[in-house]
Design a protein around this motif. Structure first.
Motif, PDB file in Angstrom:
ATOM      1  N   ARG A 108      66.124  71.651 121.579  1.00  0.00           N
ATOM      2  CA  ARG A 108      64.804  71.260 122.109  1.00  0.00           C
ATOM      3  C   ARG A 108      64.726  69.761 122.263  1.00  0.00           C
ATOM      4  O   ARG A 108      65.468  68.981 121.640  1.00  0.00           O
ATOM      5  CB  ARG A 108      63.675  71.814 121.259  1.00  0.00           C
ATOM      6  CG  ARG A 108      63.523  71.552 119.763  1.00  0.00           C
ATOM      7  CD  ARG A 108      64.154  70.457 119.124  1.00  0.00           C
ATOM      8  NE  ARG A 108      63.654  70.186 117.799  1.00  0.00           N
ATOM      9  CZ  ARG A 108      63.374  68.970 117.347  1.00  0.00           C
ATOM     10  NH1 ARG A 108      63.562  67.918 118.102  1.00  0.00           N
ATOM     11  NH2 ARG A 108      62.942  68.788 116.112  1.00  0.00           N
TER      12      ARG A 108
ATOM     13  N   ALA B  17      61.567  67.081 121.942  1.00  0.00           N
ATOM     14  CA  ALA B  17      60.209  67.146 121.397  1.00  0.00           C
ATOM     15  C   ALA B  17      59.519  65.790 121.464  1.00  0.00           C
ATOM     16  O   ALA B  17      59.216  65.188 120.447  1.00  0.00           O
ATOM     17  CB  ALA B  17      60.277  67.653 119.953  1.00  0.00           C
ATOM     18  N   PRO B  18      59.274  65.278 122.652  1.00  0.00           N
ATOM     19  CA  PRO B  18      58.703  63.935 122.754  1.00  0.00           C
ATOM     20  C   PRO B  18      57.228  63.885 122.381  1.00  0.00           C
ATOM     21  O   PRO B  18      56.503  64.873 122.538  1.00  0.00           O
ATOM     22  CB  PRO B  18      58.866  63.609 124.237  1.00  0.00           C
ATOM     23  CG  PRO B  18      58.803  64.929 124.918  1.00  0.00           C
ATOM     24  CD  PRO B  18      59.465  65.899 123.978  1.00  0.00           C
ATOM     25  N   SER B  19      56.810  62.734 121.874  1.00  0.00           N
ATOM     26  CA  SER B  19      55.392  62.477 121.645  1.00  0.00           C
ATOM     27  C   SER B  19      54.894  61.683 122.845  1.00  0.00           C
ATOM     28  O   SER B  19      55.465  60.643 123.156  1.00  0.00           O
ATOM     29  CB  SER B  19      55.198  61.644 120.379  1.00  0.00           C
ATOM     30  OG  SER B  19      55.824  62.285 119.299  1.00  0.00           O
TER      31      SER B  19
ATOM     32  N   GLU C 222      54.818  66.926 121.595  1.00  0.00           N
ATOM     33  CA  GLU C 222      54.217  66.746 120.269  1.00  0.00           C
ATOM     34  C   GLU C 222      53.004  65.826 120.401  1.00  0.00           C
ATOM     35  O   GLU C 222      53.087  64.607 120.218  1.00  0.00           O
ATOM     36  CB  GLU C 222      55.278  66.222 119.299  1.00  0.00           C
ATOM     37  CG  GLU C 222      56.451  67.206 119.236  1.00  0.00           C
ATOM     38  CD  GLU C 222      57.316  67.108 118.001  1.00  0.00           C
ATOM     39  OE1 GLU C 222      57.511  65.998 117.480  1.00  0.00           O
ATOM     40  OE2 GLU C 222      57.796  68.166 117.533  1.00  0.00           O
TER      41      GLU C 222
ATOM     42  N   TYR D 117      52.470  66.164 110.687  1.00  0.00           N
ATOM     43  CA  TYR D 117      53.621  66.150 111.584  1.00  0.00           C
ATOM     44  C   TYR D 117      54.851  66.920 111.098  1.00  0.00           C
ATOM     45  O   TYR D 117      55.351  67.820 111.784  1.00  0.00           O
ATOM     46  CB  TYR D 117      53.974  64.681 111.869  1.00  0.00           C
ATOM     47  CG  TYR D 117      55.246  64.544 112.628  1.00  0.00           C
ATOM     48  CD1 TYR D 117      55.286  64.888 113.972  1.00  0.00           C
ATOM     49  CD2 TYR D 117      56.418  64.134 112.001  1.00  0.00           C
ATOM     50  CE1 TYR D 117      56.462  64.817 114.683  1.00  0.00           C
ATOM     51  CE2 TYR D 117      57.592  64.054 112.698  1.00  0.00           C
ATOM     52  CZ  TYR D 117      57.617  64.401 114.032  1.00  0.00           C
ATOM     53  OH  TYR D 117      58.785  64.347 114.724  1.00  0.00           O
TER      54      TYR D 117
ATOM     55  N   VAL E 285      56.550  70.364 112.902  1.00  0.00           N
ATOM     56  CA  VAL E 285      57.901  70.353 113.480  1.00  0.00           C
ATOM     57  C   VAL E 285      58.718  71.524 112.925  1.00  0.00           C
ATOM     58  O   VAL E 285      59.412  72.229 113.664  1.00  0.00           O
ATOM     59  CB  VAL E 285      58.602  69.010 113.159  1.00  0.00           C
ATOM     60  CG1 VAL E 285      60.093  69.071 113.484  1.00  0.00           C
ATOM     61  CG2 VAL E 285      57.951  67.877 113.939  1.00  0.00           C
TER      62      VAL E 285
ATOM     63  N   ARG F 291      68.281  64.600 117.892  1.00  0.00           N
ATOM     64  CA  ARG F 291      67.152  63.685 118.068  1.00  0.00           C
ATOM     65  C   ARG F 291      67.532  62.294 117.589  1.00  0.00           C
ATOM     66  O   ARG F 291      68.591  62.087 117.006  1.00  0.00           O
ATOM     67  CB  ARG F 291      65.940  64.207 117.283  1.00  0.00           C
ATOM     68  CG  ARG F 291      66.179  64.272 115.790  1.00  0.00           C
ATOM     69  CD  ARG F 291      64.956  64.817 115.062  1.00  0.00           C
ATOM     70  NE  ARG F 291      65.223  65.058 113.643  1.00  0.00           N
ATOM     71  CZ  ARG F 291      64.476  65.837 112.874  1.00  0.00           C
ATOM     72  NH1 ARG F 291      63.416  66.457 113.369  1.00  0.00           N
ATOM     73  NH2 ARG F 291      64.770  65.996 111.611  1.00  0.00           N
TER      74      ARG F 291
ATOM     75  N   HIS G 120      64.397  59.637 112.871  1.00  0.00           N
ATOM     76  CA  HIS G 120      63.862  60.808 112.153  1.00  0.00           C
ATOM     77  C   HIS G 120      64.711  61.222 110.970  1.00  0.00           C
ATOM     78  O   HIS G 120      64.403  62.204 110.303  1.00  0.00           O
ATOM     79  CB  HIS G 120      63.697  61.974 113.123  1.00  0.00           C
ATOM     80  CG  HIS G 120      62.575  61.750 114.078  1.00  0.00           C
ATOM     81  ND1 HIS G 120      61.254  61.913 113.721  1.00  0.00           N
ATOM     82  CD2 HIS G 120      62.569  61.305 115.353  1.00  0.00           C
ATOM     83  CE1 HIS G 120      60.485  61.599 114.749  1.00  0.00           C
ATOM     84  NE2 HIS G 120      61.252  61.221 115.752  1.00  0.00           N
TER      85      HIS G 120
HETATM   86  N1  GLU Z   1      58.102  63.739 118.457  1.00  0.00           N
HETATM   87  C1  GLU Z   1      59.177  63.002 117.900  1.00  0.00           C
HETATM   88  C2  GLU Z   1      59.385  61.728 118.693  1.00  0.00           C
HETATM   89  O1  GLU Z   1      58.962  61.634 119.826  1.00  0.00           O
HETATM   90  C3  GLU Z   1      60.487  63.779 117.876  1.00  0.00           C
HETATM   91  C4  GLU Z   1      60.513  64.777 116.793  1.00  0.00           C
HETATM   92  C5  GLU Z   1      61.797  65.531 116.689  1.00  0.00           C
HETATM   93  O2  GLU Z   1      62.631  65.508 117.598  1.00  0.00           O
HETATM   94  O3  GLU Z   1      61.947  66.219 115.670  1.00  0.00           O
HETATM   95  O4  GLU Z   1      59.986  60.813 118.196  1.00  0.00           O
END
Ligand code: GLU
Length: 468
Positions: free
Chosen positions: A14, A16-18, A50, A193, A197, A211, A215
């Motif tokens: 996946r 998962a951008p914010s 996200e 958060y 996730v 990612r 993180h």
């Molecule tokens: N939403 C997070 C971000 O944009 C990424 C989270 C993830 O990949 O677990 O940095």
């Protein structure tokens, strides 16, 4: 070996951008690798937005993510899912976790937490929650203060280590004693958060989390939540940062452009994929490759361990290589789009124009600058006019004009008319070609004159020569 040992679940990755800022090249690389891995493994790629940071998330940022991914051809098999639309699901799982005893209410006020942090800092200790409200057999909890809505904290395991084999960083081990009990729901009951996730990665059956390494600190906490929910954590690959040309972490604040701006500046999706792929991954010494080759080669074992540095000159070079290799008919619509943005309509000549000029261009915008000469007015500089369109050459320009008015409008016939004019006036090619180029093309540097003129409408050429 049993079947269970050899069974490999379908790969699911996946992005998962914010949507809290316009997605830049450093961010989109975190989409490219999971997309490529899913494609290379015949798996699925999922897009999850996200968007729980309500104050900082914007629809405009979501649009850049969707547009940028569509432009680069990073199509998700599922999604976009939006976390804000999954709140009920998070609350349901939170209730299950609480029922299983993994979560407890904590009534410590912000002032008390601040005081605790100060005491710990003064004693040179790492600030952490001290477990005041964590229930333990035989432990007397403080009296519940009236009118205070508690946060919910996750009961992190005591003792032992959380370990994983990161596909980029190798084995990582964190002692549980270094992790305090994470707040997983705010006083109003909204989940935080790290919890969301994990619920998503479980529900979406993610097998590989690829990612950014910003993180990495969340990972041990997330692994503990996975386990508390009775699930095996996925494989993790934490990608090193992308640095900008100044060697700082790439960020919007330090001038990084939104991904879609590269489309506007005339970069090709396949060239971007090629360039970004190499920014943290390698396949031997291969620098230029197609999308198909990349998907055939991509694996997690050749991800780089150190930060990669963005280099715009290299990106332009990679783009130029792809541009030259592209078929003229495929380039034409991209250049037509560039022209359209300038309010210029192209016609069927465009593919041939692309063929004639692509070798001297590194972007479709540069190619559109050339193409524009055939569809819009030109403005030669006063310097070029003065230097090349001299009194001495005017008679030759006039006789060329006369010849061009009546010949067949073909490359050989135009070539012959030029040669005859040179002979009649005792001139060398550059003495005539330069002024013609300046007048007709607006610049003295163009590909071969006969081929260039042939692509123009005869009337346009005569009109521009007359302007001398
Ligand atoms: N939403 C997070 C971000 O944009 C990424 C989270 C993830 O990949 O677990 O940095």
């Amino acid at each position: 070996m049993t079947t269970a040992d050899t069974f490999k679940p379908r790969v699911r990755t996946r992005f998962a951008p914010s949507p809290t800022g316009f997605i830049h090249l450093g961010n989109i690389r975190s989409a490219l690798y999971p997309w490529a891995f899913a494609r290379a493994q015949g798996g699925d790629f999922i897009l999850r937005i996200e968007d729980t940071d309500l104050e900082r998330s914007t629809q405009a940022a979501v649009d850049v993510i969707l547009e940028g991914m569509a432009w680069l051809g990073l199509d998700p098999d599922e999604g976009p899912y939006y976390q804000m639309q999954r709140m009920d699901r998070y609350k349901q799982v939170l209730a299950e976790l609480q029922a299983a005893g993994h979560v407890y209410p904590c009534y410590m006020s912000v002032a008390e937490l601040d005081a605790l942090r100060e005491r710990q800092m003064a004693a040179k200790l790492k600030p952490r929650y001290d477990g005041t409200w964590r229930p333990e057999p035989g432990k007397q909890l403080p009296p519940v203060p009236e009118g205070v809505q508690p946060v919910l904290r996750f009961r992190n395991p005591l003792g032992g280590v959380v370990a994983w084999d990161d596909k980029v960083k190798g084995r990582i081990e964190i002692r549980n004693d270094e992790l305090d009990d994470l707040v997983i729901a705010r006083p109003d009951g909204t989940p935080t958060y790290n919890f969301c996730v994990v619920v998503d990665d479980i529900d979406m059956r993610i097998t590989h989390v690829i990612r950014g390494d910003d993180h990495v600190n969340n990972t041990p906490r997330q692994i503990n939540i996975f386990r508390a929910l009775g699930h095996k954590p996925p494989v993790y690959a934490h990608l090193p940062t992308v640095l900008n040309e100044q060697g700082e972490k790439m960020s919007k604040r330090s001038g990084a452009k939104p991904v879609t701006q590269y489309r506007d500046e005339g970069y090709l999706p396949d060239a971007m994929v090629n360039y970004l792929a190499r920014l943290g991954w390698s396949h031997g010494d291969d620098e230029i490759f197609s999308r198909a080759q990349f998907l055939k080669w991509f694996d997690l074992d050749h991800l780089g361990r150190s930060a990669a540095q963005f280099d715009e000159a290299k990106l332009r070079w990679v783009n130029a290589q792809h541009l030259k290799a592209m078929r003229d008919e495929d380039l034409a619509p991209l250049v037509a789009w560039q022209l359209e943005r300038r309010g210029i309509a192209a016609d069927e000549r465009l593919a041939v124009i692309c063929g004639l000029f692509k070798d001297r261009c590194d972007t479709t915008a540069a190619l559109a600058d050339w193409a524009q000469v055939f569809y819009a007015e030109v403005q030669p500089s006063a310097d070029d006019l003065a230097k090349h369109v001299t009194e001495a050459v005017r008679p030759a320009l006039a006789s060329l004009q006369t010849k061009l008015a009546t010949i067949d409008w073909t490359v050989p016939a135009i070539g012959a008319a030029i040669k005859e004019t040179l002979a009649e006036h005792g001139l060398k090619m550059p003495q005539l070609a330069m002024p013609v180029r300046v007048l007709v093309m607006g610049t003295p540097q163009t590909p071969s004159l006969d081929a260039t003129l042939a692509l123009h409408q005869r009337e346009k050429v005569l009109e521009r020569l007359r302007s001398a």
